[in-house]
Design an enzyme around this catalytic site. Structure first.
Site, PDB file in Angstrom:
ATOM      1  N   CYS A   1       0.872  -1.290   0.050  1.00  0.00           N
ATOM      2  CA  CYS A   1       0.069  -0.083  -0.188  1.00  0.00           C
ATOM      3  C   CYS A   1       0.932   1.323   0.017  1.00  0.00           C
ATOM      4  O   CYS A   1       0.713   2.245  -0.798  1.00  0.00           O
ATOM      5  CB  CYS A   1      -1.013   0.005   1.300  1.00  0.00           C
ATOM      6  SG  CYS A   1      -2.396  -1.282   1.228  1.00  0.00           S
TER       7      CYS A   1
ATOM      8  N   HIS B   1      -3.534   6.465   3.493  1.00  0.00           N
ATOM      9  CA  HIS B   1      -2.303   5.692   3.963  1.00  0.00           C
ATOM     10  C   HIS B   1      -1.016   6.552   3.814  1.00  0.00           C
ATOM     11  O   HIS B   1       0.096   6.081   3.119  1.00  0.00           O
ATOM     12  CB  HIS B   1      -2.248   4.372   3.250  1.00  0.00           C
ATOM     13  CG  HIS B   1      -1.716   3.398   4.097  1.00  0.00           C
ATOM     14  ND1 HIS B   1      -1.661   1.954   3.735  1.00  0.00           N
ATOM     15  CD2 HIS B   1      -0.696   3.501   5.181  1.00  0.00           C
ATOM     16  CE1 HIS B   1      -1.098   1.211   4.657  1.00  0.00           C
ATOM     17  NE2 HIS B   1      -0.421   2.192   5.437  1.00  0.00           N
TER      18      HIS B   1
END
Length: 496
Positions: A51, A102
Protein backbone atom coordinates in the site's frame (compact mmCIF):
# COMPACT_ATOMS: atom_id res chain seq x y z
CA UNK A 1 -14.08 23.89 -19.72
CA UNK A 2 -11.74 21.38 -18.09
CA UNK A 3 -13.31 17.96 -17.45
CA UNK A 4 -13.99 16.65 -14.00
CA UNK A 5 -11.53 13.96 -12.92
CA UNK A 6 -12.65 10.84 -11.04
CA UNK A 7 -9.94 8.49 -9.80
CA UNK A 8 -11.37 5.24 -8.44
CA UNK A 9 -8.66 3.58 -6.36
CA UNK A 10 -9.24 0.09 -4.96
CA UNK A 11 -6.90 -1.83 -2.69
CA UNK A 12 -5.43 -5.28 -3.36
CA UNK A 13 -7.43 -6.19 -6.48
CA UNK A 14 -5.92 -8.62 -8.97
CA UNK A 15 -5.74 -7.70 -12.64
CA UNK A 16 -7.56 -10.85 -13.71
CA UNK A 17 -10.66 -10.26 -11.55
CA UNK A 18 -12.70 -8.55 -14.25
CA UNK A 19 -15.30 -10.33 -16.30
CA UNK A 20 -14.12 -8.38 -19.35
CA UNK A 21 -10.71 -10.04 -18.82
CA UNK A 22 -12.38 -13.44 -19.10
CA UNK A 23 -12.50 -14.40 -15.44
CA UNK A 24 -14.68 -17.52 -15.22
CA UNK A 25 -16.55 -16.46 -12.07
CA UNK A 26 -16.17 -12.79 -11.11
CA UNK A 27 -18.96 -10.45 -12.25
CA UNK A 28 -18.01 -6.79 -12.78
CA UNK A 29 -20.62 -5.29 -15.12
CA UNK A 30 -19.98 -1.62 -14.29
CA UNK A 31 -16.20 -1.90 -14.61
CA UNK A 32 -16.79 -3.75 -17.87
CA UNK A 33 -18.94 -0.79 -18.94
CA UNK A 34 -16.10 1.62 -18.16
CA UNK A 35 -13.67 -0.52 -20.14
CA UNK A 36 -16.03 -0.80 -23.12
CA UNK A 37 -16.44 2.99 -23.13
CA UNK A 38 -12.74 3.54 -22.58
CA UNK A 39 -9.44 1.70 -22.77
CA UNK A 40 -8.24 -1.33 -20.80
CA UNK A 41 -4.51 -1.61 -20.09
CA UNK A 42 -3.72 -5.31 -19.81
CA UNK A 43 -0.05 -5.00 -18.80
CA UNK A 44 -0.42 -2.70 -15.80
CA UNK A 45 1.84 -3.22 -12.78
CA UNK A 46 2.54 -2.04 -9.29
CA UNK A 47 6.31 -1.74 -9.13
CA UNK A 48 6.43 -1.94 -5.32
CA UNK A 49 3.33 -3.95 -4.50
CA UNK A 50 2.20 -2.90 -1.04
CA UNK A 51 0.00 0.00 0.00
CA UNK A 52 2.44 2.69 1.11
CA UNK A 53 4.99 2.60 -1.75
CA UNK A 54 2.31 2.04 -4.39
CA UNK A 55 0.35 5.05 -3.17
CA UNK A 56 3.50 7.15 -3.12
CA UNK A 57 3.90 6.40 -6.82
CA UNK A 58 0.25 7.26 -7.46
CA UNK A 59 0.38 10.54 -5.58
CA UNK A 60 3.75 11.77 -6.89
CA UNK A 61 4.14 10.19 -10.33
CA UNK A 62 7.60 9.04 -9.26
CA UNK A 63 9.34 5.70 -9.58
CA UNK A 64 10.18 3.91 -6.34
CA UNK A 65 13.81 5.03 -6.48
CA UNK A 66 12.64 8.66 -6.69
CA UNK A 67 9.86 8.61 -4.07
CA UNK A 68 12.16 6.49 -1.92
CA UNK A 69 9.76 3.84 -0.63
CA UNK A 70 11.07 0.44 -1.77
CA UNK A 71 9.32 -1.66 0.87
CA UNK A 72 6.54 -1.25 3.41
CA UNK A 73 7.12 1.12 6.32
CA UNK A 74 4.60 3.33 8.10
CA UNK A 75 5.42 6.52 9.96
CA UNK A 76 7.78 8.10 7.41
CA UNK A 77 6.59 11.65 6.64
CA UNK A 78 5.18 12.50 3.23
CA UNK A 79 7.00 15.70 2.28
CA UNK A 80 6.74 15.61 -1.50
CA UNK A 81 6.84 18.96 -3.29
CA UNK A 82 4.46 17.94 -6.07
CA UNK A 83 1.39 15.75 -5.64
CA UNK A 84 -1.46 14.84 -7.94
CA UNK A 85 -4.05 16.63 -5.82
CA UNK A 86 -1.85 19.65 -5.25
CA UNK A 87 -1.17 20.15 -8.95
CA UNK A 88 -4.87 19.83 -9.79
CA UNK A 89 -5.75 22.30 -7.02
CA UNK A 90 -3.25 24.72 -8.57
CA UNK A 91 -5.00 24.12 -11.90
CA UNK A 92 -8.28 25.44 -10.41
CA UNK A 93 -9.81 22.08 -9.47
CA UNK A 94 -11.87 21.51 -6.34
CA UNK A 95 -10.09 18.46 -4.90
CA UNK A 96 -11.54 15.87 -2.55
CA UNK A 97 -10.53 12.42 -1.32
CA UNK A 98 -12.99 10.01 0.25
CA UNK A 99 -11.64 6.83 1.82
CA UNK A 100 -8.10 5.51 2.01
CA UNK A 101 -4.98 7.67 1.85
CA UNK A 102 -2.38 5.69 3.90
CA UNK A 103 0.05 8.58 4.27
CA UNK A 104 1.88 10.09 7.24
CA UNK A 105 0.89 12.03 9.22
CA UNK A 106 -2.43 10.30 8.72
CA UNK A 107 -4.24 13.64 8.34
CA UNK A 108 -1.74 14.96 5.78
CA UNK A 109 -3.88 16.45 3.02
CA UNK A 110 -1.23 15.86 0.33
CA UNK A 111 -2.68 18.73 -1.70
CA UNK A 112 -6.38 17.91 -1.34
CA UNK A 113 -8.73 20.64 -0.18
CA UNK A 114 -10.43 18.06 2.03
CA UNK A 115 -10.14 14.40 2.98
CA UNK A 116 -12.91 12.27 4.48
CA UNK A 117 -10.78 9.46 5.81
CA UNK A 118 -10.99 5.71 6.29
CA UNK A 119 -7.67 3.91 6.00
CA UNK A 120 -8.97 0.71 7.60
CA UNK A 121 -7.21 -0.76 10.61
CA UNK A 122 -3.95 1.17 10.97
CA UNK A 123 -1.60 -0.69 13.28
CA UNK A 124 0.72 2.18 14.12
CA UNK A 125 -2.24 4.31 15.20
CA UNK A 126 -3.88 1.57 17.24
CA UNK A 127 -0.82 0.10 18.93
CA UNK A 128 0.75 3.41 19.97
CA UNK A 129 -2.62 5.02 20.72
CA UNK A 130 -1.07 8.28 19.53
CA UNK A 131 1.62 8.64 16.88
CA UNK A 132 4.64 10.95 17.02
CA UNK A 133 2.45 13.38 15.09
CA UNK A 134 -0.01 13.36 17.99
CA UNK A 135 -2.78 11.57 16.12
CA UNK A 136 -4.97 9.33 18.26
CA UNK A 137 -6.58 6.50 16.32
CA UNK A 138 -9.94 7.89 17.49
CA UNK A 139 -9.18 11.06 15.53
CA UNK A 140 -8.03 9.64 12.22
CA UNK A 141 -10.98 7.52 11.07
CA UNK A 142 -14.04 9.42 9.90
CA UNK A 143 -15.84 6.23 8.93
CA UNK A 144 -15.56 4.72 12.43
CA UNK A 145 -16.90 7.90 14.01
CA UNK A 146 -19.77 7.90 11.49
CA UNK A 147 -20.54 4.22 12.11
CA UNK A 148 -20.63 4.66 15.87
CA UNK A 149 -22.97 7.62 15.47
CA UNK A 150 -25.29 5.62 13.21
CA UNK A 151 -25.30 2.20 14.89
CA UNK A 152 -23.70 2.19 18.34
CA UNK A 153 -20.94 3.86 20.34
CA UNK A 154 -19.42 0.51 21.29
CA UNK A 155 -18.69 -0.59 17.70
CA UNK A 156 -15.11 -1.12 16.59
CA UNK A 157 -13.20 -2.30 13.51
CA UNK A 158 -12.37 -5.55 15.33
CA UNK A 159 -15.94 -6.70 15.91
CA UNK A 160 -15.99 -9.11 12.97
CA UNK A 161 -13.16 -11.14 14.47
CA UNK A 162 -11.24 -10.92 11.17
CA UNK A 163 -7.74 -9.54 10.95
CA UNK A 164 -7.14 -6.73 8.46
CA UNK A 165 -4.28 -8.68 6.89
CA UNK A 166 -5.74 -12.17 6.75
CA UNK A 167 -6.22 -13.42 3.20
CA UNK A 168 -7.42 -16.85 4.37
CA UNK A 169 -10.35 -16.08 6.71
CA UNK A 170 -13.73 -14.67 5.80
CA UNK A 171 -17.30 -14.15 6.95
CA UNK A 172 -20.21 -11.99 5.77
CA UNK A 173 -20.65 -8.43 7.02
CA UNK A 174 -22.79 -8.47 10.16
CA UNK A 175 -24.65 -5.16 9.71
CA UNK A 176 -27.03 -3.93 7.00
CA UNK A 177 -25.14 -3.33 3.75
CA UNK A 178 -25.60 0.45 3.91
CA UNK A 179 -23.16 0.56 6.83
CA UNK A 180 -20.36 -1.27 5.02
CA UNK A 181 -17.24 0.88 4.42
CA UNK A 182 -17.59 0.34 0.66
CA UNK A 183 -21.08 1.85 0.69
CA UNK A 184 -19.84 4.66 2.96
CA UNK A 185 -17.16 5.71 0.46
CA UNK A 186 -19.78 6.03 -2.26
CA UNK A 187 -22.32 7.78 -0.01
CA UNK A 188 -19.74 10.36 1.03
CA UNK A 189 -18.67 10.77 -2.60
CA UNK A 190 -22.24 11.41 -3.69
CA UNK A 191 -22.52 13.97 -0.90
CA UNK A 192 -19.45 15.69 -2.32
CA UNK A 193 -21.32 16.09 -5.62
CA UNK A 194 -23.99 17.98 -3.68
CA UNK A 195 -21.64 20.37 -1.90
CA UNK A 196 -18.81 20.87 -4.40
CA UNK A 197 -17.92 24.30 -5.74
CA UNK A 198 -20.02 24.52 -8.95
CA UNK A 199 -17.71 27.15 -10.45
CA UNK A 200 -14.79 24.71 -10.67
CA UNK A 201 -14.20 21.29 -12.18
CA UNK A 202 -13.68 18.69 -9.50
CA UNK A 203 -11.05 16.05 -8.82
CA UNK A 204 -12.46 13.27 -6.67
CA UNK A 205 -10.37 10.38 -5.43
CA UNK A 206 -12.88 7.69 -4.45
CA UNK A 207 -10.63 5.32 -2.54
CA UNK A 208 -11.87 1.94 -1.30
CA UNK A 209 -10.15 -0.15 1.38
CA UNK A 210 -11.60 -3.35 -0.07
CA UNK A 211 -11.04 -5.96 -1.51
CA UNK A 212 -8.09 -5.74 0.92
CA UNK A 213 -8.86 -7.85 4.00
CA UNK A 214 -10.84 -8.23 6.14
CA UNK A 215 -12.82 -10.37 3.70
CA UNK A 216 -16.26 -9.27 4.90
CA UNK A 217 -18.67 -8.82 1.96
CA UNK A 218 -22.39 -8.24 2.49
CA UNK A 219 -24.32 -11.50 2.63
CA UNK A 220 -25.93 -11.01 -0.79
CA UNK A 221 -22.58 -10.87 -2.53
CA UNK A 222 -21.07 -13.69 -0.47
CA UNK A 223 -24.02 -15.89 -1.45
CA UNK A 224 -23.33 -15.10 -5.09
CA UNK A 225 -20.02 -17.01 -4.94
CA UNK A 226 -19.90 -19.43 -2.01
CA UNK A 227 -21.83 -22.16 -3.83
CA UNK A 228 -20.07 -21.62 -7.18
CA UNK A 229 -17.35 -23.92 -8.47
CA UNK A 230 -14.39 -21.59 -8.12
CA UNK A 231 -11.24 -21.88 -10.23
CA UNK A 232 -8.32 -23.48 -8.42
CA UNK A 233 -5.33 -21.32 -7.55
CA UNK A 234 -2.43 -21.56 -9.97
CA UNK A 235 0.47 -23.61 -8.57
CA UNK A 236 3.83 -23.58 -10.30
CA UNK A 237 5.99 -26.67 -10.64
CA UNK A 238 8.60 -24.72 -8.66
CA UNK A 239 6.27 -23.98 -5.72
CA UNK A 240 6.53 -25.87 -2.42
CA UNK A 241 3.77 -28.44 -2.02
CA UNK A 242 4.57 -29.35 1.57
CA UNK A 243 3.86 -27.40 4.74
CA UNK A 244 5.90 -29.03 7.52
CA UNK A 245 5.21 -26.27 10.06
CA UNK A 246 1.46 -26.07 9.27
CA UNK A 247 1.81 -22.43 8.32
CA UNK A 248 -1.40 -22.68 6.30
CA UNK A 249 -3.40 -22.97 9.51
CA UNK A 250 -2.28 -19.54 10.68
CA UNK A 251 -4.97 -16.89 9.98
CA UNK A 252 -2.18 -14.43 9.11
CA UNK A 253 -0.20 -16.81 6.91
CA UNK A 254 1.43 -15.61 3.72
CA UNK A 255 2.22 -19.17 2.61
CA UNK A 256 1.25 -22.77 3.22
CA UNK A 257 -1.53 -25.29 2.65
CA UNK A 258 -4.77 -23.72 3.81
CA UNK A 259 -7.65 -26.15 4.55
CA UNK A 260 -9.75 -26.35 1.36
CA UNK A 261 -13.05 -25.21 2.90
CA UNK A 262 -11.38 -22.24 4.57
CA UNK A 263 -9.63 -21.30 1.34
CA UNK A 264 -12.85 -21.51 -0.65
CA UNK A 265 -14.64 -19.19 1.79
CA UNK A 266 -11.81 -16.69 1.53
CA UNK A 267 -11.72 -16.77 -2.26
CA UNK A 268 -15.52 -16.51 -2.49
CA UNK A 269 -15.48 -13.54 -0.11
CA UNK A 270 -12.69 -11.84 -2.08
CA UNK A 271 -14.63 -12.16 -5.34
CA UNK A 272 -17.75 -10.96 -3.50
CA UNK A 273 -15.98 -7.82 -2.28
CA UNK A 274 -15.02 -7.02 -5.87
CA UNK A 275 -18.60 -7.43 -7.09
CA UNK A 276 -19.80 -5.30 -4.19
CA UNK A 277 -17.38 -2.51 -5.16
CA UNK A 278 -18.51 -2.85 -8.77
CA UNK A 279 -22.13 -2.51 -7.70
CA UNK A 280 -21.35 0.64 -5.71
CA UNK A 281 -19.38 2.11 -8.61
CA UNK A 282 -22.56 1.66 -10.63
CA UNK A 283 -24.41 3.57 -7.94
CA UNK A 284 -21.97 6.47 -8.17
CA UNK A 285 -22.09 6.54 -11.98
CA UNK A 286 -25.87 6.88 -11.74
CA UNK A 287 -25.45 9.78 -9.30
CA UNK A 288 -22.98 11.43 -11.69
CA UNK A 289 -25.57 11.09 -14.44
CA UNK A 290 -28.29 12.59 -12.25
CA UNK A 291 -26.08 15.58 -11.49
CA UNK A 292 -25.46 16.00 -15.22
CA UNK A 293 -21.71 15.41 -14.84
CA UNK A 294 -21.14 11.89 -16.20
CA UNK A 295 -20.27 12.96 -19.74
CA UNK A 296 -18.09 15.76 -18.39
CA UNK A 297 -15.98 13.41 -16.26
CA UNK A 298 -12.82 11.49 -17.13
CA UNK A 299 -12.51 8.32 -15.06
CA UNK A 300 -9.42 6.30 -14.19
CA UNK A 301 -9.82 3.02 -12.29
CA UNK A 302 -6.84 1.18 -10.82
CA UNK A 303 -5.74 -0.92 -7.87
CA UNK A 304 -2.60 -0.16 -5.88
CA UNK A 305 -1.44 -3.82 -6.02
CA UNK A 306 -2.86 -7.33 -6.24
CA UNK A 307 -3.46 -10.38 -4.02
CA UNK A 308 -1.87 -13.82 -4.40
CA UNK A 309 -5.09 -15.53 -3.22
CA UNK A 310 -3.46 -18.96 -2.96
CA UNK A 311 -1.47 -18.91 -6.19
CA UNK A 312 1.69 -20.99 -5.66
CA UNK A 313 0.42 -21.52 -2.06
CA UNK A 314 1.09 -17.84 -1.34
CA UNK A 315 -1.22 -15.14 0.00
CA UNK A 316 -1.45 -11.34 0.30
CA UNK A 317 0.96 -9.14 -1.71
CA UNK A 318 4.57 -7.82 -1.86
CA UNK A 319 5.77 -10.77 -4.00
CA UNK A 320 6.99 -10.40 -7.62
CA UNK A 321 4.36 -12.71 -9.16
CA UNK A 322 1.43 -11.65 -11.34
CA UNK A 323 -1.19 -12.12 -8.63
CA UNK A 324 0.62 -9.57 -6.50
CA UNK A 325 2.04 -7.13 -9.08
CA UNK A 326 -0.45 -7.07 -11.98
CA UNK A 327 -3.36 -4.68 -11.49
CA UNK A 328 -6.50 -3.55 -13.33
CA UNK A 329 -6.09 -0.19 -15.06
CA UNK A 330 -8.92 1.43 -17.04
CA UNK A 331 -9.22 4.92 -18.52
CA UNK A 332 -12.79 5.84 -19.44
CA UNK A 333 -14.27 8.92 -21.05
CA UNK A 334 -18.09 8.74 -21.13
CA UNK A 335 -18.37 12.09 -22.93
CA UNK A 336 -15.70 11.19 -25.50
CA UNK A 337 -13.84 14.42 -24.72
CA UNK A 338 -10.34 12.94 -25.06
CA UNK A 339 -10.62 11.10 -28.37
CA UNK A 340 -9.83 7.67 -26.91
CA UNK A 341 -9.92 4.51 -28.99
CA UNK A 342 -12.92 3.34 -27.02
CA UNK A 343 -13.29 -0.37 -26.40
CA UNK A 344 -9.64 -1.06 -27.19
CA UNK A 345 -6.83 -2.68 -25.20
CA UNK A 346 -3.29 -1.47 -24.71
CA UNK A 347 -0.47 -3.90 -23.96
CA UNK A 348 2.41 -1.49 -23.33
CA UNK A 349 3.57 -1.79 -19.70
CA UNK A 350 2.09 0.91 -17.47
CA UNK A 351 2.58 1.49 -13.78
CA UNK A 352 1.28 3.46 -10.77
CA UNK A 353 3.64 6.34 -11.59
CA UNK A 354 1.67 6.92 -14.83
CA UNK A 355 -1.57 7.84 -13.04
CA UNK A 356 -0.53 11.37 -12.03
CA UNK A 357 0.72 12.50 -15.46
CA UNK A 358 -2.30 10.89 -17.15
CA UNK A 359 -4.80 12.79 -15.03
CA UNK A 360 -2.85 16.04 -15.27
CA UNK A 361 -2.79 15.58 -19.05
CA UNK A 362 -6.56 14.99 -19.10
CA UNK A 363 -7.02 18.20 -17.10
CA UNK A 364 -4.74 20.19 -19.38
CA UNK A 365 -2.43 20.89 -16.43
CA UNK A 366 1.34 21.02 -16.57
CA UNK A 367 3.33 17.98 -15.45
CA UNK A 368 6.14 18.70 -12.94
CA UNK A 369 9.70 17.74 -13.80
CA UNK A 370 9.78 15.49 -10.72
CA UNK A 371 7.35 13.08 -12.40
CA UNK A 372 8.94 9.89 -13.77
CA UNK A 373 5.76 8.45 -15.24
CA UNK A 374 4.13 9.24 -18.57
CA UNK A 375 0.62 10.08 -19.62
CA UNK A 376 -1.08 7.02 -21.07
CA UNK A 377 -3.53 9.13 -23.09
CA UNK A 378 -1.57 8.93 -26.36
CA UNK A 379 -1.56 5.14 -26.03
CA UNK A 380 -5.28 5.23 -25.26
CA UNK A 381 -5.82 7.16 -28.48
CA UNK A 382 -4.12 4.39 -30.42
CA UNK A 383 -0.99 6.39 -31.21
CA UNK A 384 2.42 4.81 -31.64
CA UNK A 385 4.75 6.71 -29.33
CA UNK A 386 8.10 6.25 -27.64
CA UNK A 387 7.14 4.22 -24.57
CA UNK A 388 9.18 2.40 -21.94
CA UNK A 389 10.19 -1.12 -22.93
CA UNK A 390 9.86 -2.60 -19.45
CA UNK A 391 9.26 -1.92 -15.76
CA UNK A 392 11.63 -2.51 -12.86
CA UNK A 393 9.87 -3.54 -9.65
CA UNK A 394 11.06 -4.53 -6.21
CA UNK A 395 10.17 -5.04 -2.58
CA UNK A 396 12.25 -5.27 0.59
CA UNK A 397 10.93 -8.45 2.22
CA UNK A 398 13.56 -9.98 4.47
CA UNK A 399 14.94 -13.21 3.01
CA UNK A 400 12.48 -12.87 0.13
CA UNK A 401 13.57 -9.36 -0.84
CA UNK A 402 13.47 -9.24 -4.61
CA UNK A 403 13.67 -7.28 -7.84
CA UNK A 404 11.87 -7.99 -11.10
CA UNK A 405 11.85 -6.64 -14.63
CA UNK A 406 9.01 -7.26 -17.06
CA UNK A 407 7.37 -6.00 -20.22
CA UNK A 408 4.16 -7.93 -19.62
CA UNK A 409 5.33 -10.70 -21.95
CA UNK A 410 8.40 -12.00 -20.09
CA UNK A 411 9.54 -11.61 -16.51
CA UNK A 412 12.91 -11.98 -14.80
CA UNK A 413 13.05 -12.17 -10.98
CA UNK A 414 16.10 -11.94 -8.72
CA UNK A 415 15.97 -12.63 -4.97
CA UNK A 416 18.67 -10.35 -3.58
CA UNK A 417 19.38 -12.28 -0.36
CA UNK A 418 19.69 -15.77 -1.84
CA UNK A 419 20.64 -15.09 -5.46
CA UNK A 420 17.79 -17.29 -6.67
CA UNK A 421 16.44 -16.35 -10.09
CA UNK A 422 13.28 -17.09 -12.04
CA UNK A 423 12.24 -16.46 -15.62
CA UNK A 424 8.73 -16.77 -17.01
CA UNK A 425 7.25 -16.57 -20.49
CA UNK A 426 4.02 -14.77 -19.62
CA UNK A 427 2.54 -15.19 -23.08
CA UNK A 428 2.72 -18.98 -23.03
CA UNK A 429 2.55 -19.32 -19.26
CA UNK A 430 0.51 -16.44 -17.74
CA UNK A 431 0.20 -18.34 -14.46
CA UNK A 432 4.00 -18.49 -14.05
CA UNK A 433 3.92 -22.25 -13.59
CA UNK A 434 7.21 -23.08 -15.32
CA UNK A 435 10.45 -21.45 -14.24
CA UNK A 436 12.64 -21.34 -17.34
CA UNK A 437 15.77 -20.00 -15.66
CA UNK A 438 17.81 -23.11 -16.57
CA UNK A 439 16.23 -23.70 -19.97
CA UNK A 440 19.06 -23.61 -22.54
CA UNK A 441 16.77 -22.12 -25.19
CA UNK A 442 16.17 -18.98 -23.08
CA UNK A 443 19.66 -18.12 -21.85
CA UNK A 444 20.20 -15.25 -24.28
CA UNK A 445 16.92 -13.61 -23.26
CA UNK A 446 17.61 -14.23 -19.57
CA UNK A 447 21.02 -12.57 -19.76
CA UNK A 448 19.48 -9.59 -21.55
CA UNK A 449 16.92 -9.21 -18.76
CA UNK A 450 19.60 -9.63 -16.11
CA UNK A 451 21.55 -6.79 -17.70
CA UNK A 452 18.44 -4.61 -17.70
CA UNK A 453 18.12 -5.19 -13.96
CA UNK A 454 21.79 -4.42 -13.38
CA UNK A 455 21.33 -1.17 -15.27
CA UNK A 456 18.28 -0.28 -13.17
CA UNK A 457 20.17 -0.89 -9.92
CA UNK A 458 23.36 1.02 -10.74
CA UNK A 459 24.14 3.57 -8.05
CA UNK A 460 21.64 2.28 -5.52
CA UNK A 461 22.76 2.90 -1.96
CA UNK A 462 22.22 -0.75 -0.99
CA UNK A 463 24.99 -1.78 -3.38
CA UNK A 464 23.03 -4.41 -5.29
CA UNK A 465 25.43 -4.28 -8.24
CA UNK A 466 28.91 -3.18 -9.20
CA UNK A 467 27.61 -2.40 -12.67
CA UNK A 468 28.70 -5.78 -14.04
CA UNK A 469 26.98 -8.44 -11.91
CA UNK A 470 24.26 -8.63 -9.28
CA UNK A 471 25.70 -8.81 -5.77
CA UNK A 472 23.93 -11.21 -3.41
CA UNK A 473 23.34 -10.53 0.28
CA UNK A 474 23.37 -6.74 0.35
CA UNK A 475 21.17 -5.35 3.13
CA UNK A 476 17.74 -4.37 1.75
CA UNK A 477 16.07 -1.21 3.03
CA UNK A 478 12.37 -0.35 3.11
CA UNK A 479 13.04 3.38 2.70
CA UNK A 480 15.88 5.10 0.87
CA UNK A 481 17.85 7.66 2.84
CA UNK A 482 16.99 10.67 0.70
CA UNK A 483 13.42 10.83 2.03
CA UNK A 484 14.18 10.09 5.68
CA UNK A 485 13.99 12.88 8.25
CA UNK A 486 17.52 14.12 8.95
CA UNK A 487 17.75 12.51 12.40
CA UNK A 488 16.56 9.15 11.06
CA UNK A 489 18.93 9.33 8.11
CA UNK A 490 21.87 10.13 10.39
CA UNK A 491 20.98 7.23 12.65
CA UNK A 492 20.62 4.92 9.66
CA UNK A 493 24.02 5.94 8.28
CA UNK A 494 25.66 5.45 11.69
CA UNK A 495 24.20 1.96 11.99
CA UNK A 496 25.54 0.82 8.61
Amino acid sequence: MQPNILFINVDQMRADCLSIMGHPVVETPYLDQLARGGVLFDSAYSATPTCVPARAAIMTGMSQTSHGRVGYEDGIPWNYEHTLAGELADASYHTQCVGKMHVYPTRNLCGFHNVVLHDGYMHYNRYKQTTPAGESFEAVDDYLAWLRNKVGADLDLLDMGLDCNSSVTARPWQLPEKYHPTNWVVSESIDFLRRRDPTKPFFLKMSFVRPHPPFDPPQTFFDQYINETLPDPVVGEWARDDDPYLAGLDPLTDHGLVPPKRLKRARAAYYALISHIDNQIGRFLLALHEYGELENTVILFASDHGEMLGDHHRFAKSLPYEGSTAVPFIVSDPGNRLGLARGSRVSEPVEMRDIMPTLLDAAGASIPETVDGQSVLPLARGKKIDWRAHIHGEHALGEESHHFVTNGKEKFIWFSQTGDEQFFDLQLDPGEKQNLINDPDHQTAIQAWREKLIDALKGREEGYTDGKILLVGKQPQTVLSHILPEDDADGKRQSE
